[in-house]
Design a protein around this motif. Structure first.
Motif, PDB file in Angstrom:
ATOM      1  N   THR A 130       0.806  -1.223   0.000  1.00 47.16           N
ATOM      2  CA  THR A 130       0.000   0.000   0.000  1.00 47.16           C
ATOM      3  C   THR A 130       0.841   1.277   0.000  1.00 47.16           C
ATOM      4  O   THR A 130       0.333   2.357   0.296  1.00 47.16           O
ATOM      5  CB  THR A 130      -0.939   0.016   1.220  1.00 47.16           C
ATOM      6  OG1 THR A 130      -0.175  -0.172   2.428  1.00 47.16           O
ATOM      7  CG2 THR A 130      -1.987  -1.073   1.120  1.00 47.16           C
ATOM      8  N   VAL A 131       2.127   1.181  -0.329  1.00 49.90           N
ATOM      9  CA  VAL A 131       2.939   2.389  -0.491  1.00 49.90           C
ATOM     10  C   VAL A 131       2.396   3.184  -1.685  1.00 49.90           C
ATOM     11  O   VAL A 131       2.095   2.616  -2.736  1.00 49.90           O
ATOM     12  CB  VAL A 131       4.425   2.032  -0.715  1.00 49.90           C
ATOM     13  CG1 VAL A 131       5.229   3.288  -1.098  1.00 49.90           C
ATOM     14  CG2 VAL A 131       5.018   1.399   0.533  1.00 49.90           C
ATOM     15  N   ASN A 132       2.287   4.501  -1.516  1.00 47.17           N
ATOM     16  CA  ASN A 132       1.816   5.369  -2.604  1.00 47.17           C
ATOM     17  C   ASN A 132       3.009   5.715  -3.495  1.00 47.17           C
ATOM     18  O   ASN A 132       3.719   6.691  -3.268  1.00 47.17           O
ATOM     19  CB  ASN A 132       1.183   6.637  -2.026  1.00 47.17           C
ATOM     20  CG  ASN A 132       0.546   7.496  -3.107  1.00 47.17           C
ATOM     21  OD1 ASN A 132       0.947   7.495  -4.263  1.00 47.17           O
ATOM     22  ND2 ASN A 132      -0.479   8.243  -2.715  1.00 47.17           N
ATOM     23  N   TRP A 133       3.225   4.897  -4.517  1.00 52.52           N
ATOM     24  CA  TRP A 133       4.427   5.044  -5.337  1.00 52.52           C
ATOM     25  C   TRP A 133       4.423   6.305  -6.173  1.00 52.52           C
ATOM     26  O   TRP A 133       5.475   6.899  -6.427  1.00 52.52           O
ATOM     27  CB  TRP A 133       4.623   3.806  -6.214  1.00 52.52           C
ATOM     28  CG  TRP A 133       4.977   2.612  -5.390  1.00 52.52           C
ATOM     29  CD1 TRP A 133       4.218   1.510  -5.138  1.00 52.52           C
ATOM     30  CD2 TRP A 133       6.189   2.435  -4.641  1.00 52.52           C
ATOM     31  NE1 TRP A 133       4.864   0.651  -4.293  1.00 52.52           N
ATOM     32  CE2 TRP A 133       6.082   1.194  -3.973  1.00 52.52           C
ATOM     33  CE3 TRP A 133       7.341   3.201  -4.475  1.00 52.52           C
ATOM     34  CZ2 TRP A 133       7.088   0.696  -3.149  1.00 52.52           C
ATOM     35  CZ3 TRP A 133       8.354   2.716  -3.659  1.00 52.52           C
ATOM     36  CH2 TRP A 133       8.226   1.472  -3.005  1.00 52.52           C
ATOM     37  N   HIS A 134       3.256   6.753  -6.595  1.00 55.05           N
ATOM     38  CA  HIS A 134       3.211   7.995  -7.363  1.00 55.05           C
ATOM     39  C   HIS A 134       3.635   9.176  -6.498  1.00 55.05           C
ATOM     40  O   HIS A 134       4.382  10.058  -6.969  1.00 55.05           O
ATOM     41  CB  HIS A 134       1.810   8.197  -7.957  1.00 55.05           C
ATOM     42  CG  HIS A 134       1.539   7.317  -9.136  1.00 55.05           C
ATOM     43  ND1 HIS A 134       1.806   7.698 -10.438  1.00 55.05           N
ATOM     44  CD2 HIS A 134       1.048   6.054  -9.202  1.00 55.05           C
ATOM     45  CE1 HIS A 134       1.476   6.715 -11.262  1.00 55.05           C
ATOM     46  NE2 HIS A 134       1.019   5.701 -10.537  1.00 55.05           N
ATOM     47  N   ALA A 135       3.215   9.192  -5.243  1.00 53.12           N
ATOM     48  CA  ALA A 135       3.635  10.261  -4.340  1.00 53.12           C
ATOM     49  C   ALA A 135       5.136  10.191  -4.079  1.00 53.12           C
ATOM     50  O   ALA A 135       5.820  11.227  -4.034  1.00 53.12           O
ATOM     51  CB  ALA A 135       2.857  10.179  -3.020  1.00 53.12           C
ATOM     52  N   VAL A 136       5.660   8.976  -3.914  1.00 56.98           N
ATOM     53  CA  VAL A 136       7.099   8.811  -3.662  1.00 56.98           C
ATOM     54  C   VAL A 136       7.904   9.330  -4.841  1.00 56.98           C
ATOM     55  O   VAL A 136       8.875  10.095  -4.675  1.00 56.98           O
ATOM     56  CB  VAL A 136       7.439   7.331  -3.383  1.00 56.98           C
ATOM     57  CG1 VAL A 136       8.955   7.113  -3.363  1.00 56.98           C
ATOM     58  CG2 VAL A 136       6.817   6.881  -2.058  1.00 56.98           C
ATOM     59  N   PHE A 137       7.527   8.956  -6.066  1.00 58.13           N
ATOM     60  CA  PHE A 137       8.299   9.387  -7.232  1.00 58.13           C
ATOM     61  C   PHE A 137       8.070  10.862  -7.554  1.00 58.13           C
ATOM     62  O   PHE A 137       8.976  11.524  -8.082  1.00 58.13           O
ATOM     63  CB  PHE A 137       8.013   8.475  -8.430  1.00 58.13           C
ATOM     64  CG  PHE A 137       8.845   7.227  -8.410  1.00 58.13           C
ATOM     65  CD1 PHE A 137      10.038   7.156  -9.113  1.00 58.13           C
ATOM     66  CD2 PHE A 137       8.456   6.126  -7.656  1.00 58.13           C
ATOM     67  CE1 PHE A 137      10.829   6.013  -9.085  1.00 58.13           C
ATOM     68  CE2 PHE A 137       9.245   4.978  -7.616  1.00 58.13           C
ATOM     69  CZ  PHE A 137      10.425   4.923  -8.331  1.00 58.13           C
ATOM     70  N   ASP A 138       6.901  11.396  -7.218  1.00 62.32           N
ATOM     71  CA  ASP A 138       6.712  12.846  -7.343  1.00 62.32           C
ATOM     72  C   ASP A 138       7.705  13.578  -6.447  1.00 62.32           C
ATOM     73  O   ASP A 138       8.297  14.586  -6.851  1.00 62.32           O
ATOM     74  CB  ASP A 138       5.287  13.240  -6.957  1.00 62.32           C
ATOM     75  CG  ASP A 138       4.263  12.909  -8.036  1.00 62.32           C
ATOM     76  OD1 ASP A 138       4.681  12.612  -9.185  1.00 62.32           O
ATOM     77  OD2 ASP A 138       3.054  12.953  -7.736  1.00 62.32           O
ATOM     78  N   ALA A 139       7.888  13.077  -5.223  1.00 63.81           N
ATOM     79  CA  ALA A 139       8.848  13.694  -4.301  1.00 63.81           C
ATOM     80  C   ALA A 139      10.276  13.523  -4.811  1.00 63.81           C
ATOM     81  O   ALA A 139      11.088  14.460  -4.767  1.00 63.81           O
ATOM     82  CB  ALA A 139       8.699  13.094  -2.904  1.00 63.81           C
ATOM     83  N   LEU A 140      10.608  12.335  -5.306  1.00 62.37           N
ATOM     84  CA  LEU A 140      11.950  12.096  -5.847  1.00 62.37           C
ATOM     85  C   LEU A 140      12.247  13.015  -7.026  1.00 62.37           C
ATOM     86  O   LEU A 140      13.392  13.455  -7.215  1.00 62.37           O
ATOM     87  CB  LEU A 140      12.091  10.633  -6.272  1.00 62.37           C
ATOM     88  CG  LEU A 140      12.221   9.604  -5.147  1.00 62.37           C
ATOM     89  CD1 LEU A 140      12.100   8.186  -5.706  1.00 62.37           C
ATOM     90  CD2 LEU A 140      13.536   9.769  -4.400  1.00 62.37           C
ATOM     91  N   ASN A 141      11.228  13.336  -7.799  1.00 63.46           N
ATOM     92  CA  ASN A 141      11.431  14.169  -8.981  1.00 63.46           C
ATOM     93  C   ASN A 141      11.748  15.614  -8.631  1.00 63.46           C
ATOM     94  O   ASN A 141      12.128  16.400  -9.517  1.00 63.46           O
ATOM     95  CB  ASN A 141      10.199  14.102  -9.892  1.00 63.46           C
ATOM     96  CG  ASN A 141      10.085  12.783 -10.627  1.00 63.46           C
ATOM     97  OD1 ASN A 141      11.069  12.090 -10.845  1.00 63.46           O
ATOM     98  ND2 ASN A 141       8.867  12.417 -11.006  1.00 63.46           N
ATOM     99  N   THR A 142      11.612  15.999  -7.354  1.00 66.94           N
ATOM    100  CA  THR A 142      11.975  17.359  -6.939  1.00 66.94           C
ATOM    101  C   THR A 142      13.458  17.470  -6.609  1.00 66.94           C
ATOM    102  O   THR A 142      13.951  18.582  -6.381  1.00 66.94           O
ATOM    103  CB  THR A 142      11.160  17.805  -5.709  1.00 66.94           C
ATOM    104  OG1 THR A 142      11.563  17.036  -4.555  1.00 66.94           O
ATOM    105  CG2 THR A 142       9.668  17.636  -5.935  1.00 66.94           C
TER     106      THR A 142
END
Length: 272
Positions: free
Chosen positions: A229-241
């Protein structure tokens, strides 16, 4: 797809032999898991290094190892235990030098107990940080000499900023921050810590390494990505910053599912 980040993986040498073509098809970062125990580090490990050199011939990604961690904390207050921990860290860096590895994972000393109690005993974390320096100073110097980064991985950390403060306290390019997504998700689900993407944002460009694993917010599952249930889209959005180009390392319990995790990220349009 062409501008997406390329994910790597953590694995044993046996798994590298099985996944060699996958690791060579892109410049995937590799993390070897064969050097975490005292039993291995106390014996002749050069045959493992030689095997690694042969298996990764042609691999273009960065190389690192998961450092030793079993049975100790880098903040141990016991001076005799500290000498053993110092030895283990230096042994791990000897392996890094022999391999040409440029990162070694070190486990964070912060626990959920610390989060609720250190404000009463060590409010500015000075004692905790001093203990880490006593343990890690020689390893930091050695890492600087060989061009290796010690990346401090969250284990029970509830406050995502404490490791950043600890890493910064060394005032060294050889000490940086790591995140394990499953550990952060456990802390979020079980101890009401912030969600995983908040750990990424808290680390900012001090983040140089991330273990990608899925979980359920209850235990340290190391499931294939997409199963939990990790929110991967949120994680990669953060990584993209970020501009720090952290190593994106899939770390699973079932190493046969590494290709499945890569495919999941590709299908989600997050990485390749």
């Amino acid at each position: 797809m062409s501008n997406l980040p390329i994910v790597g993986a953590a694995m044993t040498l046996d798994a590298l032999e099985a996944h060699r073509s996958l690791m060579l098809e892109q410049p995937r970062d590799l993390e070897l898991q064969d050097f975490t125990s005292g039993e291995v580090l106390n014996r002749d490990w050069m045959p493992l290094v030689e095997r690694a050199r042969k298996l990764r011939d042609g691999q273009e990604g960065r190389l690192g190892i998961h450092g030793p961690f079993w049975g100790f904390s880098v903040a141990t207050p016991d001076p005799d235990v500290r000498e053993i921990v110092k030895k283990r860290l230096l042994q791990g860096l000897d392996v890094c030098e022999a391999l040409g590895a440029t990162h070694m994972v070190v486990h964070s000393p912060f626990t959920s107990w610390d989060n609720n109690n250190l404000d009463f005993f060590d409010p500015e974390r000075k004692t905790m940080i001093e203990l880490c320096h006593l343990t890690m100073a020689d390893a930091v110097k050695r890492a600087e000499e060989i061009g290796c980064e010690l990346v401090i991985e969250n284990i029970e950390d509830k406050n995502p900023r404490e490791r950043v403060i600890l890493a910064n306290s060394f005032n060294s390019e050889a000490v940086a921050v790591s995140i394990d997504t499953g550990h952060a998700h456990y802390a979020h689900g079980y101890t009401a810590a912030p969600p995983v993407d908040a750990y990424v944002l808290a680390a900012g460009n001090r983040l140089r390494h991330i273990h990608l694993q899925d979980a359920d917010g209850y235990a340290d599952r190391h499931w294939s990505l997409g199963r939990g249930t990790v929110n991967w889209h949120a994680v990669f959005d953060a990584l993209n910053t970020l501009s720090s180009n952290p190593r994106l390392i899939i770390e699973l319990r079932d190493l046969t599912q590494i290709p499945l995790s890569i495919k999941y990220l590709q299908d989600q349009g997050l990485a390749k």
